[in-house]
Design an enzyme around this catalytic site. Structure first.
Site, PDB file in Angstrom:
ATOM      1  CD  GLU A 136      -4.002   1.251  -3.209  1.00 53.96           C
ATOM      2  OE1 GLU A 136      -5.136   1.223  -2.699  1.00 53.96           O
ATOM      3  OE2 GLU A 136      -3.117   1.893  -2.843  1.00 53.96           O
ATOM      4  CG  ASP A 182      -1.738   1.200   1.361  1.00 55.73           C
ATOM      5  OD1 ASP A 182      -2.558   1.572   0.515  1.00 55.73           O
ATOM      6  OD2 ASP A 182      -1.421   2.177   2.234  1.00 55.73           O
ATOM      7  CG  ASP A 197      -1.011   3.266   5.815  1.00 53.88           C
ATOM      8  OD1 ASP A 197      -1.970   3.777   5.341  1.00 53.88           O
ATOM      9  OD2 ASP A 197      -0.174   4.009   6.541  1.00 53.88           O
TER      10      ASP A 197
END
Length: 425
Positions: free
Chosen positions: A280, A196, A376
């Site tokens: 991501e 992340d 996170d």
């Protein structure tokens, strides 16, 4: 498997060699801009008298020879570097017509101070344990700090493909030597990890590890702000303005090297120890676009958006993504990008999706099961779960899940971390 890898070294030229380097970059830039102007003006149209002109690299090389015969200061610079500039222009037009880039633009001094030579013209020799020399046509032997050996082929020989010399933002020079090398076959690691990316915490891993930038970066950014204020008070074009500009460029270059070092170390460690890395799928260019707007339609919260943009760019998200891509290719691993929607609102334990679960920037407290963890780290586990579900679909073991279904199945997918998922085949 054979591939081409670049090796970057810092040059230590003499004052005379610095002048020659700047002259070579300037003439090469001029040749590129002249060729661009010809292609932009004439395109494929014939000249008067029906004389068709080929504006590709091969066609313009003959005109370049005529130009060199007319001007001594152009003839004094290596012709190979000038021909390479014409090849770069061909590639720029090819990228434009194939939709990979915008229309080629002129090269500017200070932003495009570089030139390239082919490998057969480059020679290397070792001086001692820390220093070596590289021979550049029309310039001579230049010392460079030999920080690591060049990667070789399977038979142990070093095949240099090309060498690019460029001016660094702080005013120094560096060389990037591209070699054809052999990558050893190895077993793909069985582990998987999710990452992340954030601003307060640059990289949070699904394993629970949180990676921060060095403390010196924070102190240096305070110095950068002071240097920016000093530069704004100087008269543009003055000697004091030039000194302040060099000082600011030096600080920014150190900051960039620290970010790149962290990205290299982290990406290499993850690539060697994991067969699957999940991140991501972020559109960083769109995320860091200015919110200023226009005079007719001004933007909102412009200062806050500008601060967020600086925070994102100061971390260097894209650099880690780019390095993971080619380093995982070497080790046989895969990089999977998953949709970012709801990763910070989904509980990695039970799969419940609720925006209220994100109590703060650092704390995630699920409103359904009551699980509490770092926000996170929780997002990194969700990213990994979605990647594992997508990997199953890639292997033909499960139907493709949409974003909402992946969020609901986060806990179920995260339990399938067995080594059978990452066999060497």
């Amino acid at each position: 498997m054979q591939t081409i890898r670049g090796h970057v070294y810092r040059l230590k030229p003499t004052p005379e060699q610095e002048v020659l380097l700047a002259q070579t970059a300037g003439v090469t830039r001029l040749v590129y801009n002249l060729a661009l102007e010809q292609r932009r003006t004439w395109g494929g149209r014939p000249f008067a008298g029906g004389d068709p002109r080929n504006f590709g690299a091969k066609g313009l090389s003959r005109e370049l020879s005529e130009l060199r015969s007319d001007f001594d200061w152009i003839r004094a610079i290596s012709q190979t570097a000038q021909n390479q500039a014409l090849i770069d222009l061909d590639r720029a037009y090819a990228n434009f017509f194939e939709g990979r880039a915008g229309y080629p633009r002129p090269r500017k001094r200070g932003a495009a101070d570089s030139f390239r030579h082919v490998g057969r013209e480059i020679a290397l020799r070792k001086l001692n344990a820390k220093w070596s020399e590289v021979r550049i046509p029309k310039i001579g032997w230049i010392r460079y700090r030999d920080t690591r050996p060049l990667r070789a082929r399977a038979d142990g020989t070093v095949e240099i493909r090309n060498a690019t010399l460029r001016r660094r933002p702080d005013g120094g020079w560096e060389i990037s030597i591209a070699t054809r090398c052999e990558i050893e076959e190895r077993l793909v690691p069985a582990a998987a990890v999710g990452i992340d990316r954030g601003v307060a915490v640059p990289y949070a891993l699904s394993t629970g590890e949180m990676v921060h930038l060095p403390k010196t970066v924070k102190r240096r950014r305070a110095a950068i702000r002071r240097a920016q204020k000093t530069l704004s008070r100087r008269k543009r074009g003055s000697a004091r303005y030039a000194r302040a500009r060099r000082r600011l460029a030096t600080l920014r270059a150190r900051d960039a090297r620290a970010r790149a070092h962290l990205a290299h170390v982290l990406s290499r460690r993850l690539a060697r120890g994991h067969g699957l890395v999940a991140i991501e799928d972020l559109k960083i260019g769109a995320m860091t676009r200015s919110a200023r707007g226009t005079a007719e339609a001004p933007g909102r919260n412009v200062a806050q958006k500008a601060g967020l943009n600086r925070g994102i760019l100061n971390v260097g998200w894209h650099a880690l993504e780019r390095m993971l891509d080619y380093k995982l290719e070497e080790t046989g691993g895969i990089l999977i990008k998953v949709p970012a929607a709801y990763t910070s609102q989904t509980c990695a334990v039970c799969g419940h999706v609720d925006a209220r679960s994100r109590e703060s920037q650092a704390l995630f407290a699920c409103t359904a099961c009551g699980a509490q963890t770092n926000a996170d780290i929780n997002a990194a586990k969700n990213i990994l779960a979605r990647a594992l579900a997508r990997d199953e679909d890639r292997r033909g073991n499960a139907p493709l899940l949409d974003v909402e279904a992946q969020a609901s199945a986060a806990h179920e997918a995260s339990t399938h971390l067995g080594p059978e998922r990452f066999d060497a085949a």
